[in-house]
Design a protein around this motif. Sequence first.
Motif, PDB file in Angstrom:
ATOM      1  N   LYS A  14       4.200   4.069  -5.381  1.00  0.00           N
ATOM      2  CA  LYS A  14       4.717   3.499  -4.134  1.00  0.00           C
ATOM      3  C   LYS A  14       5.686   2.369  -4.455  1.00  0.00           C
ATOM      4  CE  LYS A  14       4.705   0.065  -1.036  1.00  0.00           C
ATOM      5  NZ  LYS A  14       4.570  -1.405  -1.137  1.00  0.00           N
ATOM      6  N   GLY A 205       3.281  -3.982   6.048  1.00  0.00           N
ATOM      7  CA  GLY A 205       2.800  -3.764   4.674  1.00  0.00           C
ATOM      8  C   GLY A 205       2.024  -2.473   4.488  1.00  0.00           C
ATOM      9  N   ASP A 208       1.418   0.537   1.252  1.00  0.00           N
ATOM     10  CA  ASP A 208       0.427   0.557   0.161  1.00  0.00           C
ATOM     11  C   ASP A 208      -0.726   1.485   0.553  1.00  0.00           C
ATOM     12  OD1 ASP A 208       1.937  -1.517  -0.915  1.00  0.00           O
ATOM     13  OD2 ASP A 208       0.597  -3.086  -0.162  1.00  0.00           O
ATOM     14  N   LYS A 263      -0.654 -11.154   0.114  1.00  0.00           N
ATOM     15  CA  LYS A 263       0.203 -10.127   0.706  1.00  0.00           C
ATOM     16  C   LYS A 263       0.592  -9.021  -0.280  1.00  0.00           C
ATOM     17  CE  LYS A 263       4.681  -9.711   2.837  1.00  0.00           C
ATOM     18  NZ  LYS A 263       6.009  -9.879   2.265  1.00  0.00           N
TER      19      LYS A 263
HETATM   20 MG    MG Z   1       3.856  -5.009   0.750  1.00  0.00          MG
END
Ligand code: MG
Length: 451
Positions: A14, A205, A208, A263
Amino acid sequence: MLFVELGDFMIVMKFGGSSVRDAEMIKKVTEIVRSSLDRKPIVVVSACQGITDLLLKAIDESFQNKLDAYLEIEKRHRKIINDLKLKENLIEDLLSELKNLLTANYFIKEKGNRLRDHIAFFGERMSSTIIAEYMKTTGLNAKQFDSGDLGLITDDNFGNASIMHNTYELIRKAFKEKVNNQTIPIITGFGGKTLNNEYTTFDRGGSDYVASIFGAALNAEEIQIWTDVSGIYSCDPRIVPNAKKIELMAFEEASELAYFGAKVLHPKTILPAIESKIPVKVLNTFDPEDKGTTIVDKCEHNETTKILALSIKNAIVIEVKSTRMLDTYGYLEKAFAIFSKYKKSVDMITTSEITITLTVDSDKFVKQISEDLKQIANVKTYGNQKIVYVLCNPKFDKNEIVSSIFRISQEIKVNIHMLSMCYDTISIGLVVDDKDSVKLVKELHKKLIET
Ligand code: MG
Ligand code: ADP
Ligand code: ASP
């Protein structure tokens, strides 16, 4: 055409926003993928850095019939396409769909998360199209896919969707039907689709998490999260520039650290990996030779410091006080039923005989929750708070760690308002005033990690 068998794809790679921010980085990513071809990669990509923010800004601007953010998005993608020498009209359809939607929204004024997810997802749709096309020009057999078209089906909780009980099965089925085992799938991150074919996201985010869902569904041997730092550090390097890299971590440690504000990983990333015991690596696209951090089921730490890592998370403290709690049962259940009603998760909790003090991470629904709680208790809320999360080194005695923390916070005159520590704990949570959180983290890092 040879279709996929389970086990055909061995790693998920990723690449986050900064890893695909411009033509130079896309070239780098292409070479990293090329060097892993013998491990049969599946690639998951984020939007180019800053594009998701611009898309969300474009929604706000649509209410005033403004297209500034849209024009910036168009300009940035056109430059990347031009720098990579790809055909000019590669993402024309996507750009015109986006522009039409934004223009129409001036009249429709849709503020819900359904439209927000649809628009925010354009970033990943554009980046994956460009990356797959560029990889093809360099001789790689890459093909773009929307995650939702490869079985990543979610519920319709737009903005914070959950996968369905049979999503892994759907992914396996979709791979068998749609993916040739000689191709490198370049898949959109961020989220999936509902059964009705509508885009959904796992919140900011979320790419992931997408990577680890595919990894678990296809039984990959490794999930790689390529980003702009060389792994998980003892603190966000933007707060403590000389933070140390942690080479090996346990799933439980990494997921707690992510949940409490680090994060570098989406908090849900580790869940699918835990279920299938697949190691997760956090690696640096800017320094691909670095070994990064490996996250495994269980591990022994080489670190000799009392604490391993620190992070900071937003907190609003809610204090629920009632003498009716004295010597009764079922009181906590009543209080928590109110949080469930608003689907609000509680991060930290401490109780005394007549008081429950807990924290939530945003003010969304806090007013309504307080009103409902007032039916059973006296309620006070405190804003501008932070949780300082401390991941302990299991080799050290907890009491020793707690007493060091209190000594250090006293020395720098930071008040700790709440403390949470479980019986068999790997971590300690401290609530402090917002203004004190960075100061406390820096000092704890200096005294308990750097020395
Ligand atoms: Mg991220
Ligand atoms: P990506 O776009 O690749 O997903 P993110 O910006 O989401 O990257 O995550 C990487 C960033 O996470 C780093 O640049 C770093 O500032 C931040 N970060 C926060 N906590 C940590 C930590 N403990 N270790 C490493 N990075 C951290
Ligand atoms: N592009 C999305 C975001 O910026 C998802 C991701 O990058 O993981 O939040």
